[in-house]
Design a protein around this motif. Structure first.
Motif, PDB file in Angstrom:
ATOM      1  N   PRO A   1     -45.162  34.411 100.077  1.00 17.50           N
ATOM      2  CA  PRO A   1     -46.134  33.471  99.350  1.00 17.50           C
ATOM      3  C   PRO A   1     -45.543  32.711  98.327  1.00 17.50           C
ATOM      4  CG  PRO A   1     -47.012  35.914  99.220  1.00 17.50           C
ATOM      5  CD  PRO A   1     -45.626  35.878  99.787  1.00 17.50           C
ATOM      6  N   PRO A   2     -45.812  31.402  98.255  1.00 17.25           N
ATOM      7  CA  PRO A   2     -45.306  30.517  97.402  1.00 17.25           C
ATOM      8  C   PRO A   2     -45.717  30.757  95.974  1.00 17.25           C
ATOM      9  CG  PRO A   2     -47.293  29.447  98.317  1.00 17.25           C
ATOM     10  CD  PRO A   2     -46.974  30.919  98.982  1.00 17.25           C
ATOM     11  N   ASP A   3     -45.052  30.255  94.835  1.00 12.69           N
ATOM     12  CA  ASP A   3     -45.293  30.239  93.504  1.00 12.69           C
ATOM     13  C   ASP A   3     -46.510  29.398  93.072  1.00 12.69           C
ATOM     14  OD1 ASP A   3     -42.839  32.000  92.757  1.00 12.69           O
ATOM     15  OD2 ASP A   3     -41.777  29.841  93.185  1.00 12.69           O
ATOM     16  N   TYR A   4     -46.753  28.300  93.704  1.00 12.42           N
ATOM     17  CA  TYR A   4     -47.775  27.329  93.541  1.00 12.42           C
ATOM     18  C   TYR A   4     -48.465  26.834  94.882  1.00 12.42           C
ATOM     19  CZ  TYR A   4     -46.539  27.115  88.648  1.00 12.42           C
ATOM     20  OH  TYR A   4     -46.287  27.477  87.320  1.00 12.42           O
ATOM     21  N   ILE A   5     -49.687  26.696  94.943  1.00 12.56           N
ATOM     22  CA  ILE A   5     -50.310  25.957  96.133  1.00 12.56           C
ATOM     23  C   ILE A   5     -51.033  24.765  95.415  1.00 12.56           C
ATOM     24  CG2 ILE A   5     -51.932  26.119  97.944  1.00 12.56           C
ATOM     25  CD1 ILE A   5     -51.545  29.059  98.431  1.00 12.56           C
ATOM     26  N   LEU A   6     -50.880  23.567  95.906  1.00 17.93           N
ATOM     27  CA  LEU A   6     -51.401  22.592  95.489  1.00 17.93           C
ATOM     28  C   LEU A   6     -52.491  21.948  96.352  1.00 17.93           C
ATOM     29  CD1 LEU A   6     -48.111  20.661  94.167  1.00 17.93           C
ATOM     30  CD2 LEU A   6     -49.682  22.299  92.892  1.00 17.93           C
ATOM     31  N   MET A   7     -53.615  21.625  95.952  1.00 13.01           N
ATOM     32  CA  MET A   7     -54.763  20.919  96.747  1.00 13.01           C
ATOM     33  C   MET A   7     -55.389  19.970  95.891  1.00 13.01           C
ATOM     34  SD  MET A   7     -56.529  24.760  97.653  1.00 13.01           S
ATOM     35  CE  MET A   7     -57.998  23.886  97.980  1.00 13.01           C
ATOM     36  N   ALA A   8     -55.612  19.029  96.772  1.00 14.28           N
ATOM     37  CA  ALA A   8     -56.093  17.653  95.914  1.00 14.28           C
ATOM     38  C   ALA A   8     -57.219  17.260  96.703  1.00 14.28           C
ATOM     39  CB  ALA A   8     -55.170  16.551  95.561  1.00 14.28           C
ATOM     40  N   ASP A   9     -58.615  17.122  96.637  1.00 15.30           N
ATOM     41  CA  ASP A   9     -59.715  16.672  97.258  1.00 15.30           C
ATOM     42  C   ASP A   9     -59.416  17.101  98.855  1.00 15.30           C
ATOM     43  OD1 ASP A   9     -61.523  15.204  96.369  1.00 15.30           O
ATOM     44  OD2 ASP A   9     -60.612  13.112  96.411  1.00 15.30           O
ATOM     45  N   CYS A  10     -59.871  18.840  98.706  1.00 14.95           N
ATOM     46  CA  CYS A  10     -59.661  19.471 100.104  1.00 14.95           C
ATOM     47  C   CYS A  10     -61.037  20.178 100.294  1.00 14.95           C
ATOM     48  CB  CYS A  10     -58.728  20.625 100.054  1.00 14.95           C
ATOM     49  SG  CYS A  10     -57.159  19.887 100.308  1.00 14.95           S
ATOM     50  N   ILE A  11     -62.081  19.644  99.371  1.00  9.67           N
ATOM     51  CA  ILE A  11     -63.216  20.472  99.493  1.00  9.67           C
ATOM     52  C   ILE A  11     -64.359  19.430 100.014  1.00  9.67           C
ATOM     53  CG2 ILE A  11     -64.983  21.936  98.514  1.00  9.67           C
ATOM     54  CD1 ILE A  11     -63.042  22.062  96.235  1.00  9.67           C
ATOM     55  N   TYR A  12     -64.548  19.151 101.160  1.00 15.78           N
ATOM     56  CA  TYR A  12     -65.733  18.015 101.452  1.00 15.78           C
ATOM     57  C   TYR A  12     -66.379  18.347 102.791  1.00 15.78           C
ATOM     58  CZ  TYR A  12     -61.416  15.718 103.230  1.00 15.78           C
ATOM     59  OH  TYR A  12     -60.252  15.610 103.638  1.00 15.78           O
ATOM     60  N   TYR A  13     -65.849  19.102 103.749  1.00 18.37           N
ATOM     61  CA  TYR A  13     -66.243  19.432 105.002  1.00 18.37           C
ATOM     62  C   TYR A  13     -66.868  20.760 104.780  1.00 18.37           C
ATOM     63  CZ  TYR A  13     -63.984  15.584 106.972  1.00 18.37           C
ATOM     64  OH  TYR A  13     -63.481  14.093 107.392  1.00 18.37           O
ATOM     65  N   GLU A  14     -68.135  21.049 105.240  1.00 19.31           N
ATOM     66  CA  GLU A  14     -68.611  22.671 105.123  1.00 19.31           C
ATOM     67  C   GLU A  14     -67.863  23.365 106.420  1.00 19.31           C
ATOM     68  OE1 GLU A  14     -72.927  24.532 104.568  1.00 19.31           O
ATOM     69  OE2 GLU A  14     -72.838  22.367 105.266  1.00 19.31           O
ATOM     70  N   GLU A  15     -67.743  22.557 107.396  1.00 19.12           N
ATOM     71  CA  GLU A  15     -66.888  23.369 108.598  1.00 19.12           C
ATOM     72  C   GLU A  15     -65.417  23.831 108.039  1.00 19.12           C
ATOM     73  OE1 GLU A  15     -69.713  20.781 108.899  1.00 19.12           O
ATOM     74  OE2 GLU A  15     -67.701  19.767 109.417  1.00 19.12           O
ATOM     75  N   SER A  16     -65.173  23.142 107.054  1.00 23.12           N
ATOM     76  CA  SER A  16     -63.684  23.534 106.646  1.00 23.12           C
ATOM     77  C   SER A  16     -63.620  24.502 105.623  1.00 23.12           C
ATOM     78  CB  SER A  16     -62.911  22.392 106.426  1.00 23.12           C
ATOM     79  OG  SER A  16     -63.366  21.919 104.839  1.00 23.12           O
ATOM     80  N   LEU A  17     -64.745  25.099 104.901  1.00 28.38           N
ATOM     81  CA  LEU A  17     -64.472  25.894 103.875  1.00 28.38           C
ATOM     82  C   LEU A  17     -64.004  27.357 104.115  1.00 28.38           C
ATOM     83  CD1 LEU A  17     -68.115  25.230 102.050  1.00 28.38           C
ATOM     84  CD2 LEU A  17     -65.646  24.252 101.404  1.00 28.38           C
ATOM     85  N   GLU A  18     -64.783  27.894 105.280  1.00 29.89           N
ATOM     86  CA  GLU A  18     -64.109  29.125 105.712  1.00 29.89           C
ATOM     87  C   GLU A  18     -62.623  29.319 106.175  1.00 29.89           C
ATOM     88  OE1 GLU A  18     -65.639  32.157 105.433  1.00 29.89           O
ATOM     89  OE2 GLU A  18     -67.847  31.494 105.178  1.00 29.89           O
ATOM     90  N   PRO A  19     -62.325  28.340 106.994  1.00 24.98           N
ATOM     91  CA  PRO A  19     -60.840  28.309 107.254  1.00 24.98           C
ATOM     92  C   PRO A  19     -59.883  27.956 106.173  1.00 24.98           C
ATOM     93  CG  PRO A  19     -62.149  26.980 108.848  1.00 24.98           C
ATOM     94  CD  PRO A  19     -62.902  27.275 107.784  1.00 24.98           C
ATOM     95  N   LEU A  20     -60.305  27.106 105.310  1.00 31.22           N
ATOM     96  CA  LEU A  20     -59.485  26.820 104.118  1.00 31.22           C
ATOM     97  C   LEU A  20     -59.541  28.408 103.183  1.00 31.22           C
ATOM     98  CD1 LEU A  20     -58.099  25.138 101.778  1.00 31.22           C
ATOM     99  CD2 LEU A  20     -60.215  24.331 100.957  1.00 31.22           C
ATOM    100  N   LEU A  21     -60.177  29.022 102.963  1.00 31.21           N
ATOM    101  CA  LEU A  21     -60.470  30.081 102.184  1.00 31.21           C
ATOM    102  C   LEU A  21     -59.826  31.198 102.786  1.00 31.21           C
ATOM    103  CD1 LEU A  21     -64.338  29.986 101.150  1.00 31.21           C
ATOM    104  CD2 LEU A  21     -62.440  29.891  99.418  1.00 31.21           C
ATOM    105  N   LYS A  22     -59.824  31.337 104.164  1.00 30.01           N
ATOM    106  CA  LYS A  22     -58.942  32.186 104.942  1.00 30.01           C
ATOM    107  C   LYS A  22     -57.487  32.052 104.530  1.00 30.01           C
ATOM    108  CE  LYS A  22     -57.739  33.915 109.494  1.00 30.01           C
ATOM    109  NZ  LYS A  22     -56.626  34.356 109.112  1.00 30.01           N
TER     110      LYS A  22
END
Length: 180
Positions: free
Chosen positions: A88-109
């Motif tokens: 596991p990394p020390d940091y995970i960075l995400m900018a503007d990754c929440i906009y497709y409903e279909e991507s929520l579950e895969p992103l959370l996994k």
């Protein structure tokens, strides 16, 4: 993408010690956030879909003279195997990754599979009020809170110039599992 600029400039404030840290950017797009982390001394892997790899490579090449850590681009499709991104990394960075409903579950996994007990996830997003966006955002944070603790970073800790009332940065950590 405004959220990428806000997050990159937030990193530049020095709020998170990045030198010699292992950093992963999800949904990197142009790679601006990850490249900024690499200029601050982090060892960064920027990830996105196959079709964005060329853009990422060009941007890494164009900014390599600024990098004091390291930066490389790799394909990572949310919801798929993350073995090659371990430990596991020390940091995970995400900018503007929440906009497709279909991507929520895969992103959370992917977030669950990638994070360790000490991983800090920095999620920056622009609050959108149109269409299904508020609903998608609400659902994302609801699902996220099953396994993670969230802390909103106050606006006054963002970069003075690169901040906005409707762009939020959230610090996310795995919930500590309590043994029997």
């Amino acid at each position: 993408w405004d959220a990428a600029l806000v997050l990159a400039k937030f990193l530049e404030t020095g709020a998170c010690p990045l030198a010699r840290r292992h950093v992963l950017e999800l949904g990197a797009g142009t790679g601006a956030v990850g490249i900024m982390a690499a200029t601050l001394g982090a060892n960064v892997t920027v990830t996105d879909l196959e079709e964005l790899q060329e853009l990422l490579m060009v941007n890494i090449e164009n900014n390599k003279h600024l990098v004091t850590g390291s930066v490389r681009a790799k394909v990572l499709k949310w919801g798929e195997d993350v073995t090659e991104f371990q430990p596991p990394p020390d940091y995970i960075l995400m900018a503007d990754c929440i906009y497709y409903e279909e991507s929520l579950e895969p992103l959370l996994k992917t977030l669950k599979d990638l994070t360790g007990p000490d991983t800090c996830v920095l999620c920056c997003y622009e609050q959108r009020t149109m269409g299904k966006n508020p609903e998608i955002e609400r659902k994302y944070f609801e699902l996220l809170q099953r396994d993670f603790e969230l802390e909103r970073i106050p606006l006054d800790r963002h970069d003075e110039e690169y901040r906005s009332e409707d762009i939020h940065i959230v610090s996310i950590h795995r919930k500590q599992m309590v043994g029997p």
